[in-house]
Write a protein that holds these residues in place. Structure first.
Motif, short mmCIF file in Angstrom:
data_model
loop_
_atom_site.label_atom_id
_atom_site.label_comp_id
_atom_site.label_asym_id
_atom_site.label_seq_id
_atom_site.Cartn_x
_atom_site.Cartn_y
_atom_site.Cartn_z
N PHE A 42 35.33 7.80 52.35
CA PHE A 42 35.97 8.86 51.67
C PHE A 42 35.81 10.01 52.28
O PHE A 42 34.91 11.07 52.15
N ASP A 43 36.41 11.46 53.44
CA ASP A 43 36.83 12.87 53.71
C ASP A 43 37.43 13.94 53.75
O ASP A 43 38.85 12.93 54.22
N PRO A 44 37.13 14.26 52.65
CA PRO A 44 38.92 15.41 52.75
C PRO A 44 39.49 15.77 53.43
O PRO A 44 40.52 16.00 53.48
N ALA A 45 38.22 16.76 54.39
CA ALA A 45 38.78 16.95 55.47
C ALA A 45 40.11 16.54 56.12
O ALA A 45 41.25 15.81 56.43
N ARG A 46 39.53 14.80 56.56
CA ARG A 46 39.76 13.61 57.63
C ARG A 46 41.43 13.55 56.99
O ARG A 46 42.50 13.32 56.81
N ALA A 47 40.95 13.51 55.02
CA ALA A 47 42.66 12.87 54.56
C ALA A 47 43.35 14.08 54.20
O ALA A 47 45.02 13.82 54.94
N GLU A 48 42.77 15.08 54.38
CA GLU A 48 44.19 16.26 54.62
C GLU A 48 45.53 16.63 55.93
O GLU A 48 45.94 17.21 56.38
N ARG A 49 44.19 16.76 56.95
CA ARG A 49 44.55 16.45 58.38
C ARG A 49 45.42 14.79 58.53
O ARG A 49 46.56 15.39 59.01
N LEU A 50 45.47 14.02 57.86
CA LEU A 50 45.82 13.26 57.94
C LEU A 50 47.32 12.95 57.31
O LEU A 50 48.45 11.66 57.06
N THR A 51 48.19 14.11 55.98
CA THR A 51 48.46 14.26 55.16
C THR A 51 49.85 15.60 55.86
O THR A 51 49.62 15.97 56.49
N VAL A 52 50.90 14.51 56.07
CA VAL A 52 52.56 15.33 56.29
C VAL A 52 53.34 15.63 55.30
O VAL A 52 53.81 14.13 55.37
#
Length: 364
Positions: free
Chosen positions: A234-244
């Motif tokens: 889990f990477d919070p920054a990656r999860a946020e970037r991948l959510t649209v």
């Protein structure tokens, strides 16, 4: 002290007879006057003649079904199942309707939702089934709660189908009274989809979500996030970037959302869609970008709508038993099924794995 017909008349600046005509709907009243009276009814939270209204609702043949979009199979299946419960046994000629079902298409508009409830109250509807996710806006929630309290006080049975128990939007908790809920496990379903992709080896999982203000969107995102957070990668920054947020539950939202996603995170190896219809738009955008499904990017939907098994490739999704949920809501609305304990029943989900998901390409 209870608000009276005379109080409404004084507030609207009309006679009590005019208020009575507007509420009965049996006499022509000028549009501006009618609107002024209905606004006074809302502002004063007037309950129409409780005992008489309850008696009228109890003998009414009208059942209202509110849907966001009647052209969406999700709502069409539920509405059809509700209506199917209105049919009794005929005399050698097959089932015959026991009630008149009126389907009200809100278009997702909170204002239309409230207006249709007012119109159904004026017609002394015996029952109302509200379908689909709710708008998360405190002002609208408070107005909706007040409207449903008045309907329940007038003897109307109210069933929420596919949305969580209603809160009044002011910290008051669930709305009391004759209000029943048939809810879906949206969190659990989204978590199961994400866990499926993680198990396949995907770590760059995009999510094209529905409208940000809808309860369904939030609950499915919460399930997705819970699965990611429980995983070692889990990477919070990656999860946020991948959510649209695609802005809707339609095909074009999936198409436009995926174009944004690919521009923002070209390393994406899998995409979760807000629902199956959005997933069709996701697939179109991926193909336009020269990407194969699932060889380059896996795709998963939600709901298991009828076309999902015939898509190319066939669509991995979460099956919600829409027919069962609608039928149960119809029986609760008719009073032919005992209410669940606490007034809420949650319908489970099923993960359906098809050809649109596979392990990521090498290096993904």
């Amino acid at each position: 002290m209870a608000v009276t017909l005379a109080d409404v008349a004084a507030h609207a600046g009309v006679s009590s007879a005019t208020v009575s005509r507007v509420l009965s709907g049996n006499y022509p009243v000028a549009g501006a006057t009618r609107n002024r009276v209905l606004r006074a009814v809302e502002e004063l939270e007037y309950v129409v003649n409780g005992p008489a209204s309850a008696l009228a609702a109890a003998s009414s043949d009208l059942l209202g079904i509110l849907v966001n979009d009647i052209a969406d199979p999700f709502f069409g299946i539920i509405a059809s199942a509700v209506q199917g419960e209105l049919e009794g046994q005929g005399q050698g000629e097959g089932p015959v309707p026991r009630k008149l079902a009126v389907v009200c298409n809100t278009g997702g508009s909170p204002e239309r939702e409230l207006t249709y409830l007012t119109l159904l109250q004026r017609q002394r509807a015996a029952a109302i089934v509200l379908t689909g996710g709710a708008v998360e806006d405190p002002e609208h929630s408070a107005a909706l709660a007040a409207r449903l309290r008045r309907l329940a006080a007038g003897g109307t049975r109210i069933v929420l189908c596919g949305r969580p128990p209603l809160s009044d939007g002011q910290g008051g908790g669930p709305v009391p009274g004759a209000l029943l809920t048939v809810a879906f496990d949206n969190r659990g379903g989204a978590r199961a989809l994400t866990e499926h992709l993680l198990a396949l080896g995907h770590r760059h999982i995009g999510y094209v979500a529905g409208p940000a203000e809808r309860t369904t969107t939030r609950h499915r995102l919460e399930g997705h996030s819970a699965a990611l957070e429980a995983h070692e990668s889990f990477d919070p920054a990656r999860a946020e970037r991948l959510t649209v947020h695609g802005g809707g539950y339609h095909r074009s939202a999936g198409y436009e959302g995926t174009r944004v996603l690919l521009h923002r995170a070209p390393e994406t190896t899998a995409v979760l869609a807000a629902n199956d219809t959005v997933a069709l738009g996701v697939c179109a955008a991926l193909r336009e970008a020269g990407l194969r499904i699932p060889e380059d990017v896996s795709v998963a939907g939600f709901d298991d709508l009828p076309f999902s098994a015939d898509a190319s490739p066939t669509l991995t999704t979460v099956r919600l038993p829409l027919q069962e949920a609608g039928a149960r809501a119809g029986r609760l609305a008719l009073g032919t099924q005992p209410p669940p304990r606490g007034g809420v029943t949650t319908i489970g989900h099923e993960l359906v794995v098809r050809a649109s998901t596979a392990p990521p390409r090498a290096g993904g």
